[in-house]
Design an enzyme around this catalytic site. Structure first.
Site, short mmCIF file in Angstrom:
data_model
loop_
_atom_site.label_atom_id
_atom_site.label_comp_id
_atom_site.label_asym_id
_atom_site.label_seq_id
_atom_site.Cartn_x
_atom_site.Cartn_y
_atom_site.Cartn_z
N CYS A 114 0.86 -1.32 0.12
CA CYS A 114 0.00 0.16 0.22
C CYS A 114 1.13 1.35 0.10
O CYS A 114 1.62 1.50 -0.93
CB CYS A 114 -0.89 -0.10 1.20
N HIS A 170 -3.70 -5.44 0.92
CA HIS A 170 -3.12 -6.04 2.41
C HIS A 170 -3.41 -7.35 2.66
O HIS A 170 -4.07 -7.70 3.29
CB HIS A 170 -3.74 -5.11 3.34
N GLU A 173 -1.73 -8.82 4.90
CA GLU A 173 -1.46 -8.88 6.42
C GLU A 173 -2.76 -8.79 7.19
O GLU A 173 -2.78 -8.98 8.29
CB GLU A 173 -0.38 -7.75 6.70
#
Lengths: 79, 226
Positions: free
Chosen positions: B86, B196, B198
């Protein structure tokens, strides 16, 4: 010494913000707007009176930070 | 294997990233502030997401000129694995580590939703735990994720296999050229991606599709152990 740096999007790079502004101008009744491209202006004050050095410094500033030369052009004016 | 996370003022995804790295590697990542001049020895360096310097000038532009970046560029050139997610992707492009640029989303709106990513190559250190052509789910949250590269650059990165991840099934939410969601550097040790992974590593987040990306980063460990 005062200088003005203008940063604009390169031709061929899509500018959705410019398009939105163009649409808003037309809804305000401004006819005949053929296109809008949004850019940035930096007014920079420099020490010293050496124009050639100022121009070289400003060009380096554009290359290193003020413009992303992948997508943007820049123009330096010493006022 | 050791990992490190680079911190800039205004980032907000560093703790999510730390959790993913810790779970995948079994080690706590080092947190490195941007004013440092050297990143501690690490096999994996991550630039996480957020809004460094409030997105002033251009997203990632100011962070990309921070003192720590000189060492990151050096370590990337030496072959250390570098992941930017990002805002981290924006920072890596601004630093010249990755081709192209991230522009304002074509729809001008901040998008926060789930997308589907197609894995173009499985023979990389980022995707060894996926299959080539596999599609997995990952969230996105960004206002400036519209990947752009000029036609020559685009032809080169497509030809050299540097496009690693693509928005699939009509989930290109930002207007990225060729549906590009993630790109590699020519050497293949630096990856930048807008989504993302994560935030897709635990059933509580709605799935674990993103965890294999982190397992891939540390796959060398498992091979050594085997």
């Amino acid at each position: 010494m005062k200088a003005r740096v203008t940063v604009t999007l390169k031709n061929g790079v899509l500018d959705p913000q410019g398009k939105a502004i163009e649409g808003a101008l037309s809804s305000l009744g401004f006819a005949g707007v053929d296109g809008v491209r949004q850019g940035k202006v930096f007014d920079i004050e420099l020490e010293g009176a050496d124009r050639a050095k100022a121009e070289a410094d400003l060009t380096a500033m554009c290359e290193k930070l003020l413009a992303n030369t992948v997508i943007e052009n820049y123009h330096v004016d010493i006022l | 294997m050791k990992s490190a996370i680079i911190l800039f003022p205004g980032l907000n995804r560093e703790r999510d990233m730390a959790t993913a790295l810790r779970r995948a590697s079994g080690h706590e990542p080092a947190m490195v502030w941007h004013t440092e001049s050297e990143i501690p020895a690490a096999d994996v360096i991550v630039v996480p997401g957020g809004f460094s310097y409030g997105d002033y000038l251009r997203c990632g532009a100011i962070a990309a000129r921070s003192p720590i970046m000189a060492d990151l560029v050096r370590k990337a050139a030496a072959g250390v694995t570098v992941l930017g997610v990002c805002n981290g992707f924006q920072i890596l492009t601004e630093a010249g580590l990755l081709p192209g640029a991230l522009m304002r989303n074509a729809g001008l709106k901040f998008v926060c939703r789930e997308v589907r990513l197609q894995v173009e190559r499985a023979d990389t250190r980022f995707t060894s735990r996926y299959a080539k052509g596999e599609v997995f789910r990952t969230p996105v949250a960004h206002g400036d994720g519209n990947y752009f590269a000029d036609p020559e650059t685009l032809a080169r990165i497509e030809g050299e296999g540097q496009v690693l991840l693509r928005y699939a099934d009509g989930t290109n939410c930002n207007g990225s050229v060729n549906d590009i969601a993630g790109v590699l550097n020519p050497a293949g040790n630096v990856l930048g991606m807008m989504p993302h992974p994560e935030n897709m590593i635990d059933p509580l987040q709605g799935g674990t599709d993103g965890f294999r990306l982190f397992q891939s980063l540390f796959a060398g460990d498992a091979e050594k152990a085997a």
